[in-house]
Every structure is written in structure tokens, then in C-alpha cells.
Write an enzyme that holds these catalytic residues in place. Sequence first.
Site, mmCIF file in Angstrom:
data_model
loop_
_atom_site.group_PDB
_atom_site.id
_atom_site.type_symbol
_atom_site.label_atom_id
_atom_site.label_comp_id
_atom_site.label_asym_id
_atom_site.label_seq_id
_atom_site.Cartn_x
_atom_site.Cartn_y
_atom_site.Cartn_z
ATOM 1 N N ASP A 231 0.887 -1.162 0.000
ATOM 2 C CA ASP A 231 0.000 0.000 0.000
ATOM 3 C C ASP A 231 0.922 1.209 0.000
ATOM 4 O O ASP A 231 1.439 1.601 1.043
ATOM 5 C CB ASP A 231 -0.890 -0.006 1.247
ATOM 6 C CG ASP A 231 -1.805 1.199 1.306
ATOM 7 O OD1 ASP A 231 -2.276 1.651 0.243
ATOM 8 O OD2 ASP A 231 -2.040 1.699 2.419
ATOM 9 N N GLU B 290 -0.976 -1.252 -4.880
ATOM 10 C CA GLU B 290 -2.183 -0.474 -5.137
ATOM 11 C C GLU B 290 -1.916 0.531 -6.243
ATOM 12 O O GLU B 290 -0.913 1.242 -6.217
ATOM 13 C CB GLU B 290 -2.640 0.268 -3.873
ATOM 14 C CG GLU B 290 -3.959 0.999 -4.102
ATOM 15 C CD GLU B 290 -4.508 1.588 -2.825
ATOM 16 O OE1 GLU B 290 -5.217 0.873 -2.112
ATOM 17 O OE2 GLU B 290 -4.205 2.761 -2.563
ATOM 18 N N ASP C 170 -2.532 1.115 7.134
ATOM 19 C CA ASP C 170 -1.684 0.887 5.958
ATOM 20 C C ASP C 170 -1.266 -0.587 5.875
ATOM 21 O O ASP C 170 -1.171 -1.152 4.786
ATOM 22 C CB ASP C 170 -0.432 1.770 6.025
ATOM 23 C CG ASP C 170 -0.777 3.216 6.256
ATOM 24 O OD1 ASP C 170 -1.056 3.923 5.277
ATOM 25 O OD2 ASP C 170 -0.779 3.634 7.432
#
Length: 175
Positions: A7, A68, A141
Site C-alpha cells: 500500500d 495499489e 496501511d
Amino acid sequence: MRVLGVDPGLTRCGVGVVEGVPGRPCTLVAYYVVYTDPADELPVRLLHLDRSLTELVAEHQPESVAVERVFSQHNVRTVMGTAQASGIAVLAGARAGLPVQTYTPSEVKAAVTGSGQADKAQITAMVTRLLRLPEPPRPADAADALALAICHVWRGGTRSKLAAAADRVRRGGAR
């Protein structure tokens, strides 16, 4: 299949490693958050992120990396930092010779919660449940990185097989 999920973020970059196969529950290997100091110069921050991700890839030996995909945000400064961190994550996987796949936030949310509109609390709750963890991974996160890895295990294998089949057809070797 062992997947390292990222992430991306310049100040906080979540990293999660899971093992699993499509259609089965995944198993937690590890999770981390790589922090950089906003007071540091950008090159120093990116270098720290690069070294940290390279070390984690070497330590955990994933078979693939899921990152991501950066999406449009109103805050240009935030999206720029996220995009730079994303590039470092993609590079860490590519440098290790690993396949790297990107997923939009809504793809990850849909894979893990069943809804592409899920909020962070729902993602964290589902990651905790799916990995059978005694407590939620913190900060968010880390949970998001684990969700990316789970998404890739469940969807990436199928995506990779379809891409390989399409490639064989293009080369005239279908079957």
C-alpha cells in the site's frame, strides 16, 4: 503462492506478506509499515523506501508483488508522493525478477469485502477475519497491504493464467 502486497505511501508505506491459493483462506506471513521522515529531502525518503522494500522482498521471497494502483486525488501533493512510492514498489518487484500486478482500491475492496465501496474499518475487519488474526493489523496501511496481497492470491492467479493463455494464442500455440 506467496505474495507481497504494498500500500504505497511516502510517509507510511504498508507491506503485507501472505501465502495462499485461490478459493482458500490465506495465511499471514508478516506485515510492516515503512516510515519516512517528512522533514527529509525527497531523494533520501525514496532511497529509504527502496532499500526497505528491496530488503523485504529478499527476506520473504514472494512469488509476486501486488501494488495499489495510484488513482486521482484532489490533493496533488499527496498523489505525487503516493505515485513515487508506488514506482519504488513496482521497481523493487521488477528488480527481483518478480511479476508485479497493480490493483485499484475498488478492486481490492471488492475482493476482500464483497463491496467496492467498503471503508477502511470494513477492510481491516475482513483482513482480520480472513487471516484469522487475534487482533486487527495496525496501522490501517498494514491492513490495506494485506488486503492487496489477499486480492492478488484470489484474483491474480486467474488473471495471470488468462494473460498466459492469451499470449499463447497470439503466438499461435493455443491449447
